[in-house]
Write a protein that holds these residues in place. Structure first.
Motif, PDB file in Angstrom:
ATOM      1  N   ARG A  20       0.874  -1.133  -0.067  1.00  0.00           N
ATOM      2  CA  ARG A  20       0.075  -0.035   0.111  1.00  0.00           C
ATOM      3  C   ARG A  20       0.702   1.174   0.014  1.00  0.00           C
ATOM      4  O   ARG A  20       0.667   2.325  -0.449  1.00  0.00           O
ATOM      5  N   PHE A  21       2.003   1.051   0.647  1.00  0.00           N
ATOM      6  CA  PHE A  21       3.046   2.215   0.736  1.00  0.00           C
ATOM      7  C   PHE A  21       3.532   2.622  -0.792  1.00  0.00           C
ATOM      8  O   PHE A  21       3.269   3.772  -1.217  1.00  0.00           O
ATOM      9  N   GLU A  22       3.820   1.608  -1.400  1.00  0.00           N
ATOM     10  CA  GLU A  22       4.197   1.973  -2.743  1.00  0.00           C
ATOM     11  C   GLU A  22       3.181   2.494  -3.679  1.00  0.00           C
ATOM     12  O   GLU A  22       3.279   3.165  -4.609  1.00  0.00           O
ATOM     13  N   ALA A  23       1.777   1.968  -3.542  1.00  0.00           N
ATOM     14  CA  ALA A  23       0.684   2.279  -4.263  1.00  0.00           C
ATOM     15  C   ALA A  23       0.535   3.837  -3.680  1.00  0.00           C
ATOM     16  O   ALA A  23       0.141   4.644  -4.923  1.00  0.00           O
ATOM     17  N   CYS A  24       0.651   4.119  -2.484  1.00  0.00           N
ATOM     18  CA  CYS A  24       0.336   5.711  -2.163  1.00  0.00           C
ATOM     19  C   CYS A  24       1.388   6.556  -2.900  1.00  0.00           C
ATOM     20  O   CYS A  24       1.199   7.782  -3.135  1.00  0.00           O
ATOM     21  N   LEU A  25       2.615   6.069  -3.125  1.00  0.00           N
ATOM     22  CA  LEU A  25       3.746   6.871  -3.667  1.00  0.00           C
ATOM     23  C   LEU A  25       3.280   7.171  -5.222  1.00  0.00           C
ATOM     24  O   LEU A  25       3.640   8.222  -5.636  1.00  0.00           O
ATOM     25  N   ALA A  65      -8.139   4.586  -6.553  1.00  0.00           N
ATOM     26  CA  ALA A  65      -9.258   3.665  -6.237  1.00  0.00           C
ATOM     27  C   ALA A  65      -9.111   2.175  -6.908  1.00  0.00           C
ATOM     28  O   ALA A  65      -8.984   1.284  -6.272  1.00  0.00           O
ATOM     29  N   LYS A  66      -8.607   2.336  -8.173  1.00  0.00           N
ATOM     30  CA  LYS A  66      -8.523   0.956  -8.957  1.00  0.00           C
ATOM     31  C   LYS A  66      -7.275   0.467  -8.361  1.00  0.00           C
ATOM     32  O   LYS A  66      -6.983  -0.720  -8.294  1.00  0.00           O
ATOM     33  N   ILE A  67      -6.202   1.341  -8.409  1.00  0.00           N
ATOM     34  CA  ILE A  67      -4.988   0.647  -7.955  1.00  0.00           C
ATOM     35  C   ILE A  67      -5.122  -0.084  -6.311  1.00  0.00           C
ATOM     36  O   ILE A  67      -4.492  -1.150  -6.104  1.00  0.00           O
ATOM     37  N   PHE A  68      -5.803   0.711  -5.479  1.00  0.00           N
ATOM     38  CA  PHE A  68      -5.929  -0.108  -4.105  1.00  0.00           C
ATOM     39  C   PHE A  68      -6.884  -1.006  -4.347  1.00  0.00           C
ATOM     40  O   PHE A  68      -6.665  -2.131  -3.680  1.00  0.00           O
ATOM     41  N   ASP A  69      -7.744  -1.218  -5.227  1.00  0.00           N
ATOM     42  CA  ASP A  69      -8.724  -2.426  -5.586  1.00  0.00           C
ATOM     43  C   ASP A  69      -7.900  -3.423  -6.099  1.00  0.00           C
ATOM     44  O   ASP A  69      -7.920  -4.744  -5.637  1.00  0.00           O
ATOM     45  N   CYS A  70      -7.152  -3.307  -7.099  1.00  0.00           N
ATOM     46  CA  CYS A  70      -6.165  -4.311  -7.644  1.00  0.00           C
ATOM     47  C   CYS A  70      -5.326  -4.882  -6.700  1.00  0.00           C
ATOM     48  O   CYS A  70      -4.815  -6.159  -6.782  1.00  0.00           O
ATOM     49  N   LEU A  71      -4.540  -4.043  -5.850  1.00  0.00           N
ATOM     50  CA  LEU A  71      -3.546  -4.622  -4.843  1.00  0.00           C
ATOM     51  C   LEU A  71      -4.308  -5.313  -3.801  1.00  0.00           C
ATOM     52  O   LEU A  71      -3.729  -6.429  -3.655  1.00  0.00           O
ATOM     53  N   ARG A  72      -5.421  -5.131  -3.502  1.00  0.00           N
ATOM     54  CA  ARG A  72      -6.226  -5.822  -2.356  1.00  0.00           C
ATOM     55  C   ARG A  72      -6.696  -7.185  -2.912  1.00  0.00           C
ATOM     56  O   ARG A  72      -6.558  -8.417  -2.477  1.00  0.00           O
ATOM     57  N   TYR A  73      -7.229  -7.326  -4.312  1.00  0.00           N
ATOM     58  CA  TYR A  73      -7.451  -8.386  -5.085  1.00  0.00           C
ATOM     59  C   TYR A  73      -6.091  -9.541  -5.229  1.00  0.00           C
ATOM     60  O   TYR A  73      -6.307 -10.523  -5.140  1.00  0.00           O
TER      61      TYR A  73
END
Length: 80
Positions: free
Chosen positions: A14-19, A60-68
């Protein structure tokens, strides 16, 4: 060797996603500011709003894909 290089371009946490989302937001706001200069008034404001909205959708799409991907990885691991 190509797999090692390819892993550098995979978002794992999630940290990389936030960056990544932060970088997208900075670029989108720079583009939105340019739109305000090119199109003064309501048109420029609408284009800037669209720029910021696109970051929300992409984030939102990045976080959803990461969770999936994390859920799929956890389901593939043997229970032990």
């Amino acid at each position: 060797m190509l797999k090692k290089i390819g892993r550098l371009f995979v978002i794992k946490t999630r940290f990389e996603a936030c960056l990544i989302i932060y970088a997208l937001a900075v670029g989108a706001m720079a583009r939105g500011h340019a739109y305000l200069d090119q199109f003064p008034g309501l048109g420029g404001q609408l284009l800037m709003a669209v720029c910021s909205g696109s970051v929300f959708l992409a984030g939102a799409k990045i976080f959803d894909c990461l969770r999936y991907e994390q859920a799929a990885k956890a389901a593939a691991e043997p229970q032990g």
